[in-house]
Motif scaffolding. Sequence first.
Motif, short mmCIF file in Angstrom:
data_model
loop_
_atom_site.label_atom_id
_atom_site.label_comp_id
_atom_site.label_asym_id
_atom_site.label_seq_id
_atom_site.Cartn_x
_atom_site.Cartn_y
_atom_site.Cartn_z
N TYR A 69 0.83 -1.10 0.06
CA TYR A 69 0.02 0.09 0.06
C TYR A 69 0.71 1.19 0.05
CZ TYR A 69 -3.52 3.66 1.69
OH TYR A 69 -4.39 4.45 1.58
N SER A 70 0.62 2.23 -0.86
CA SER A 70 1.43 3.45 -1.24
C SER A 70 0.51 4.73 -1.03
CB SER A 70 2.09 3.32 -2.61
OG SER A 70 2.86 2.34 -2.79
N GLY A 71 -0.45 4.41 -0.28
CA GLY A 71 -1.55 5.41 -0.20
C GLY A 71 -1.08 6.65 0.69
N HIS A 72 -0.18 6.46 1.60
CA HIS A 72 0.27 7.49 2.75
C HIS A 72 0.91 8.56 2.01
CE1 HIS A 72 -1.38 6.01 6.39
NE2 HIS A 72 -0.85 4.62 6.03
N ALA A 124 -0.45 5.13 10.37
CA ALA A 124 -0.28 6.42 10.35
C ALA A 124 0.87 7.12 10.07
CB ALA A 124 -0.81 6.98 12.07
N ASP A 125 1.03 8.16 9.53
CA ASP A 125 2.35 8.75 8.80
C ASP A 125 2.82 9.73 9.48
OD1 ASP A 125 0.85 11.13 7.41
OD2 ASP A 125 0.21 9.51 6.08
N CYS A 126 3.98 10.32 8.89
CA CYS A 126 4.70 11.75 9.71
C CYS A 126 3.78 12.83 9.19
CB CYS A 126 6.10 11.71 9.09
SG CYS A 126 7.05 10.39 9.91
N SER A 127 2.80 12.82 8.42
CA SER A 127 2.06 14.04 7.72
C SER A 127 0.56 14.16 8.69
CB SER A 127 1.83 14.02 6.31
OG SER A 127 3.07 14.06 5.63
N SER A 161 2.99 14.99 12.94
CA SER A 161 3.40 13.56 12.92
C SER A 161 2.72 12.65 13.84
CB SER A 161 4.72 13.60 12.81
OG SER A 161 5.33 11.86 12.89
N VAL A 162 2.10 11.51 13.58
CA VAL A 162 1.67 10.68 14.48
C VAL A 162 2.99 9.54 14.66
CG1 VAL A 162 0.09 8.83 14.68
CG2 VAL A 162 -0.81 10.95 13.54
N GLU A 163 3.07 9.56 15.87
CA GLU A 163 4.28 8.65 16.29
C GLU A 163 3.76 7.13 16.62
OE1 GLU A 163 7.80 10.01 16.17
OE2 GLU A 163 6.31 11.17 15.17
N ASP A 164 2.75 6.93 17.22
CA ASP A 164 2.29 5.70 17.69
C ASP A 164 0.77 5.45 17.49
OD1 ASP A 164 2.89 3.00 18.37
OD2 ASP A 164 3.26 3.50 20.36
#
Length: 608
Positions: A344-347, A367-370, A419-422
């Motif tokens: 999956y490359s949607g992030h 979750a990603d850094c954005s 950014s979501v870290e966890d």
Amino acid sequence: SRRRTMGKKGKRSRNAAAVSDESAADDSSSAASAPPPSDAASRKPPALRTTAEETADDLRCEDPYGDVLEDPYGDDESYDSYEEVYESSGDEDEEYMEAMASGDGERAAGLASSRMDTDGGDGARLPAIEPNHGECPPSQVKTWNPFDGHSPDVELEMDESAYRMHHAVRPEWPSLTLDVLPDRHLGDHRTRFPHTVTLVVGSQADEARRNKITVMRMSDLCRAGGAGKDRTERELDDEMLGEEWKGDGDDSGDGESDSDDDEDDEETDLDPVLESYSFPHPSGGINRLRVCPQNTDVVAAWSDAGEVSLYDIGGAIDTLDRSSTRGKTDAAPRRMRKDPFFVYSGHGTEGYALDWSRVRAGRLATADCSGGIHVWDATHPVDRSDVAAKYRRNSPWSNSSFGVKPTYSAHGVNIDSPSVEDLQWSPTEETVMASAECGGVVRVYDVRCPGRAMITNKVLESGADVNVISWNRLVGNLLASGGDDGSFSVWDLRTFQTPDGSSPKPLARFHSHRTPITSLEWHPTDESMIAVSDDHGTYVYDLSIEEDGPGASAPAGEGAVEGEIPPQLLFVHSGSQLTKEVRWHPQIPSCVATTSLGGFNVFIPSNL
């Protein structure tokens, strides 16, 4: 005694010198009269006399301790040592001499004082004796504080008696992440040695094409050398459980059976065995990976290239199982699939947050850094028994096995650093999850309400990032968080949302760590125990311990300040460089697995 003999000899030498001086004065009566030597000059220590007085035929041997002492009173009055007082009296006290020889200054001073009082002498004055006269100074013992930092010049030495078990593996490439694979055939709550531990790890290689996901099995893991290795398991159980356990065992009356059990429990000195199988991950380094709890054949991996990949590792597990059971399993291993079955490359950017739901099978959150959070759901049965019933030995996993939906985007107080870290799913509700985010923010989401968080709180007023969170599986209202400022806190979610919108107060907060908290996880069977890691090591806390004494009056919710050792700290595993993740083994009580720059460690503390 030697001391007394040397004292007498020194006295005779001094008297002889005085006589020689008097005769010299008589022979020179016709000359100019010279002043007689003073008493102070006659009592010079040997080190201050001229070398002309001593020849090869007339060597002097005097006791520098018995009769050559400085006058503590600083005047010209007569001064004698303790030994001279007793020798001049003609009645030497053996008790005094024994006290001096043994270094008991207090006893010797008491005997000397009582002697002077009895004799009524006025001319002799006694020097003061220090209470610790004759004793060696105590050695300085300093307690090592794991929070004081670690100098690169100091090498720590491992105490094997602190571990029931400890084994380490140094891989080809370091790893940021690992997860524990439960064993299918060995059972739960395993306490008998040797142990078997299976891990899934992801690499951080120097080139993207060299990265891989490795299924690693460590078997024949025996006790540490200082953990009672020479005793049987029954003897160790008796020591741990006490006399009552021994009595119950003896009531059976089957002495022969007990003897046979002891022989069976004898631990053979085995060499650990390491087996592994790797899957290529050419898309980049692996930031985090997690095993699906309902079906351990499925592993999700976050890549630093911004992709999330799902792997089917069932074939590798079957191969390792056949090796462990020496081919005694009837089923043939499944076909090995080296490539991921779903990518999956949607992030659009890389991330670290990744978690499977334990309530709803096949539900995954990434979750990603954005600040984007995407929710995954399986399109067919995921539970291993359901898969086996429907597909038998065929793999059901394909690029259509999951549907992914972007559910949340960056918003709110940390919009500048979203950014979501966890991420952590609730252990009791299938639609609720919590996030740890930059800017000191923790949020609670319900996927039935996409686009917004149900609760948002800034838990770190300093604005430091919240790196990790862990939801207690045994007490569903407890959430732990660890920050970039080195503090970690425990929150009660029942009071996490305040009426006035202010920041909630934690149930406990600890400031002892000087480096960022990199991982934390609640114990799977003990609701009050938690494992925490920072850059310097791994720490096990028991939050049910309460401090007694002066520190008990500290403000509620505040633990130890920076650098102090809190009473709740039970165990420290140190010596690792840049520890990144810590995981409890769900089937071996109090078994911990960690990953750091130097490799992987698997251990059981001796006090848990």
